[in-house]
Structures are given as C-alpha cells and as structure tokens.
Design a protein around this motif. Sequence first.
Motif, short mmCIF file in Angstrom:
data_model
loop_
_atom_site.label_atom_id
_atom_site.label_comp_id
_atom_site.label_asym_id
_atom_site.label_seq_id
_atom_site.Cartn_x
_atom_site.Cartn_y
_atom_site.Cartn_z
N ALA A 181 38.70 54.02 31.46
CA ALA A 181 38.09 55.34 31.25
C ALA A 181 37.02 55.58 32.33
N ARG A 182 37.47 55.65 33.55
CA ARG A 182 36.54 55.69 34.68
C ARG A 182 35.74 56.99 34.72
N ASP A 183 36.34 58.10 34.31
CA ASP A 183 35.59 59.35 34.31
C ASP A 183 34.48 59.33 33.26
N THR A 184 34.68 58.60 32.17
CA THR A 184 33.62 58.46 31.17
C THR A 184 32.52 57.55 31.68
N PHE A 185 32.88 56.51 32.44
CA PHE A 185 31.86 55.69 33.10
C PHE A 185 30.95 56.59 33.95
N GLU A 186 31.58 57.50 34.70
CA GLU A 186 30.82 58.39 35.57
C GLU A 186 29.92 59.32 34.76
N LEU A 187 30.44 59.81 33.63
CA LEU A 187 29.65 60.66 32.75
C LEU A 187 28.40 59.93 32.27
N ILE A 188 28.58 58.70 31.79
CA ILE A 188 27.45 57.92 31.28
C ILE A 188 26.46 57.63 32.41
N ASN A 189 26.97 57.31 33.58
CA ASN A 189 26.11 57.02 34.73
C ASN A 189 25.33 58.26 35.15
N ASN A 190 25.97 59.42 35.12
CA ASN A 190 25.30 60.66 35.50
C ASN A 190 24.20 61.06 34.53
N LYS A 191 24.27 60.53 33.31
CA LYS A 191 23.21 60.79 32.34
C LYS A 191 22.08 59.76 32.46
N ASN A 192 22.16 58.96 33.54
CA ASN A 192 21.13 57.94 33.81
C ASN A 192 21.01 56.91 32.68
N HIS A 193 22.13 56.68 32.01
CA HIS A 193 22.14 55.64 30.99
C HIS A 193 22.17 54.28 31.68
N PRO A 194 21.39 53.32 31.20
CA PRO A 194 21.41 51.99 31.82
C PRO A 194 22.79 51.35 31.76
N ILE A 195 23.31 51.01 32.92
CA ILE A 195 24.60 50.32 33.08
C ILE A 195 24.35 49.13 33.99
N GLU A 196 25.04 48.04 33.73
CA GLU A 196 24.95 46.91 34.63
C GLU A 196 26.33 46.50 35.10
N LYS A 197 26.40 46.00 36.32
CA LYS A 197 27.65 45.44 36.82
C LYS A 197 27.90 44.11 36.13
N LYS A 198 29.15 43.77 35.96
CA LYS A 198 29.49 42.45 35.42
C LYS A 198 30.66 41.86 36.20
N PRO A 199 30.80 40.56 36.18
CA PRO A 199 31.96 39.96 36.85
C PRO A 199 33.27 40.47 36.23
N PHE A 200 34.29 40.57 37.03
CA PHE A 200 35.63 40.90 36.55
C PHE A 200 36.62 40.14 37.42
N ALA A 201 37.87 40.48 37.37
CA ALA A 201 38.86 39.73 38.12
C ALA A 201 40.01 40.64 38.52
N VAL A 202 40.63 40.32 39.64
CA VAL A 202 41.82 41.04 40.11
C VAL A 202 42.82 40.01 40.63
N GLY A 203 44.06 40.44 40.76
CA GLY A 203 45.07 39.53 41.27
C GLY A 203 46.46 40.11 41.18
N VAL A 204 47.39 39.28 40.70
CA VAL A 204 48.81 39.64 40.69
C VAL A 204 49.43 39.19 39.37
N ARG A 205 50.66 39.62 39.13
CA ARG A 205 51.50 39.05 38.08
C ARG A 205 52.41 38.02 38.72
N ILE A 206 52.55 36.87 38.08
CA ILE A 206 53.41 35.81 38.60
C ILE A 206 54.55 35.59 37.62
N GLU A 207 55.78 35.60 38.13
CA GLU A 207 56.98 35.47 37.28
C GLU A 207 57.76 34.20 37.61
#
Length: 528
Positions: A264-290
């Motif tokens: 829900a990236r547009d809602t993230f932007e909405l919350i950020n635009n209201k100056n609500h405290p948000i913090e970055k957190k670790p996440f992960a990216v990669g691939v699917r392996i079959e």
Amino acid sequence: MIRISNIKYPLEKEITEDNLKSIVCKTLKTNIDNILNIKISKKSIDAREKRGGFYVLALDVHIKDEKKYLKLKDVTKVEPFIYNIPKKQHSKNPVIVGFGPAGLMASLILARAGLKPIVIERGKSVEKRKKDIDNFWKTGNLDENSNVQFGEGGAGTFSDGKLTTGIKDYRCRVLLEEFVKASAPEEILYTAKPHIGTDKLITMVKNIREEIISLGGLVLFEHKMIDLLTEDNTITGVTVENLENNKTFNIETDNVILAIGHSARDTFELINNKNHPIEKKPFAVGVRIEHSQDFINNAQYGKFACYLPPADYKLAVRLPNNRGAYTFCMCPGGYVVNASSEKNRLVTNGMSYFDRGGKNANSALLIEVYPDDLDSNNILSGVKFQRQLEEKAFIAGGSNYFAPVQKIGDILKGIGSTSIGNIEPTFKPGVTPCDFKDIFPDFIYESIRLGIIEMDKKIKGFGDENGLLTAVESRSSSPIRIIRDKETLQSIKYKGLYPCGEGCGYAGGIVSAGVDGIKCAEAIINSL
C-alpha cells in the motif's frame, strides 16, 4: 482431559482412530471402553534414517477417572482452550482499512464484540478478485486494485497459506480455531507446519466475511481510504473514494485500524505527508528458486519420501560478504506467480494449493537490505528501491509481464541465460531468459550467487545448474514501520489510530498479521 506426549508412530502406517485407541490403551494400560474421545493435538515428522523414521504425536484424551493416569510418564492434564470477547456498545463504528489477515481478524473480533466495524478495502471480494488474477496471468492485463497484492484476504490468499510463525502468543490458537470454524482443515490445529493452500483460503476468507456482515459489520469493496480526518491529534474520521464512480465521502469514527499490506505504497505516502513518525526497517529482496519436488522430497526424506507429503525446507546462511541470505515462503508442489500490482513493474511470489500437487518446489531466496544501503534522506527509500528493481525486471522480461529467468548454472558462472534447463517454469503468462546483472545492483547479484553456493552445502544439489531463478521477489516485507505506542498500540501522533499488521511493520506472515489484528481489536474494546 489428559495429554499423552512423545508418541512415536510409524511413517508407513495409516493414522486411524482404531490405531490411536490401541496406542492409548497400551500406554495407559487401560481398557478401550474407558476412552471417551481422542484428538491429535500435535503432529510432526522425524525422518532421520538413523532413527528409523516416524511421526511424533501428542494425543488429547477424554477418559474415565483421568486422575489415575497423571503420574505416568509423558501424561499431563490439559484444560480446554477458551477465548472470551466482552460485549461493548459505542456510538461510532470502528473503521478497518484493509481486509488482509490483520484486517480480517480485527473485524471479526470487533463484530463479535457488537461494535459493527466498517471495512474499507480497495480490492474486490475474493471471488471477483480470483477472476481478475486468473485473467492477468493469462493475458497480462493488470488491474492495479485487484491482484495478488490487493483484495479480500490480502497477499496471503494467493500464496501457500503457511500458518507457521515464530511468535509465542495465545492468540495464534485463537486465529487457528477461527480459521477451522470458517472451513479450514482441522489439521492446522496440530500439524507442526500447518498450511491451508490458496484453494481453501478463498472459501475460508469468504466465510469469515459473511459472519462479520451477519453480525452487523459493513464491508466496502472497491473503496479506498484517501485521507485521515483529525482534530487536536485525535482521529475524527476517514475520507473514502468509491473506485467505481470516483465519488468521495467521509465516515465519522474515533477508531481506525490501519491494516494496510506491504504494497500500500500510496498510503505510506499519505501517512508520511501528514508528518506521522515513520522509521525505515530492514527488508529483503531476491528471486524465486525452483527445483523439482521429487528432488526436494528425496533430499529431505530419503527412503521415507514415498510415505510422506511433499517436503519443504528452510535455509539461512551468513555470507562471506557478511550479508544474510535466507529462503522464505517455501511452496512445496507450488507455482511461481505474477504478483505485480503496479503498471510496468514486475513482481513474483509463490503459491500452492492445499494438496501441494505441482511438480516443482519453489521458494523465495532473499538477501537482506538495510537502511544504510539506501538514500538516507528519503524515509520511503525502501519503496523507491523496490520499484527500481521491479521496473528493471519488467523491462528484462520483455515489457509484457513475462518474468526474467536465469539458470542457476549460468548465474554461478556469472553469465546470462539464453535458454532454460530441465525445470519447466510455472510462471504465467511466460518467461524470458536473461542476465540478472541487468536487474540487480552488484551487492544483491553477488549475494544471490554466494547464497546458492552456501545453501548447496546444506541441501546437496540445491545449486544444480538446471535449477531456475525467477526475478524479482521484492514484496516479502514492508520497508517501513509506522510508529505506535507499545502499550496502547495507538499511533504516537494520533489518538484512535492503530497501525497494524505487515504493511505497518508489525508482522511477517498470515499468523503474525492476524494476531496483530486481534491485539488491535482488543485494544479498542478495552479502551471503551
């Protein structure tokens, strides 16, 4: 009721009520007429060949004169599990934004309490949503509000439906029992690694929705929250857009559960635009392996593979470059699916049906990404990074929602693929062999290579040259956390706002998200 633990049961022997009664009689040295009822409370598999291979069971037994058996080894007394929801009255309906696992469970608990929740869900009902997804996988025609990420049930509805979790909370049992009441298989209450599968999740989600409505709740599909209304840092309502006619209206409320998903990236932007405290957190990216499911079965079970259901695995390694790599959402007998939710961006995920009957096994192979890896001046830099990978994957696949793929053997050699091996890809509408150097930054590309090498040491053959990688897996978790008070679970800025579940950074899967939804619903109930 008593529980008998640590019962070893042969893998090759069918589990029947008569066989269980025989075991109980032998263990307790009692007569079969004394046994009133037997239920399996736990079931796991020990397939180590040196130990012979067996199921490990725990049985809950209603038996006459149970006190006489409590001194026996591995016998304990257990009480029935009871979860009570107090009834409440309130002049304003609570609003739940999002109808994934967190929103689903929060709405159910609030409805049971008599509070008649109003659900705002941008996607469609699960029945209509499935038609949109099937059409997308067939034609590449994406509906940005009705897809694998958005719609009733959330992203987990089109996954393996795993119900494993690392959290220790009695509400896990609450969630599982509610799922069974809503038609999920009873075995999820006792198997060590429970799952439902997409086919059964669809029916279960629909049944829970119907109960919420029967209790006075309202579910607004194809509606999107576009603003939070506040006064003196207190929630007073939400502004909602009807996506069918683009008309907007306000709903007055003093309690909003923000159960948005990780997409829900547009809602993230909405919350950020209201100056609500948000913090970055670790996440992960990669691939699917079959790999082929037969290979995984033999690697995990050996000679017992013929007796057991499709095998899974869970791997985690620390790489020579000091970055973590791990597998996630492993789908035995499953399919790599197109999980895109934005135009001209390509995302993959994994899915299984309940029988896990597909010929391939797949899993996410993920690389850790830390806030320090990204733009320090942009709180939503994780979203920006995900989108960049998804755009490159879309282009590498041919700009038609075909997925870019690469053979394991080629990535280990550091060269692009021009063909696929003997693993037939399950991704629809199709795949395009390519070079992942065109998609990933060097630190991700190199970590994928190193991760495969290290994981092959744990499952020999995991790095077979014919194994297939599909890009890009970018939505395994949210890259941000919308900060809330640890005690009240309310936003630290707006009274009456409850950031909840996976999208807000407080969960990581169906169970933990659902449990967080229950906790937020309880917090509202207890505040009234």
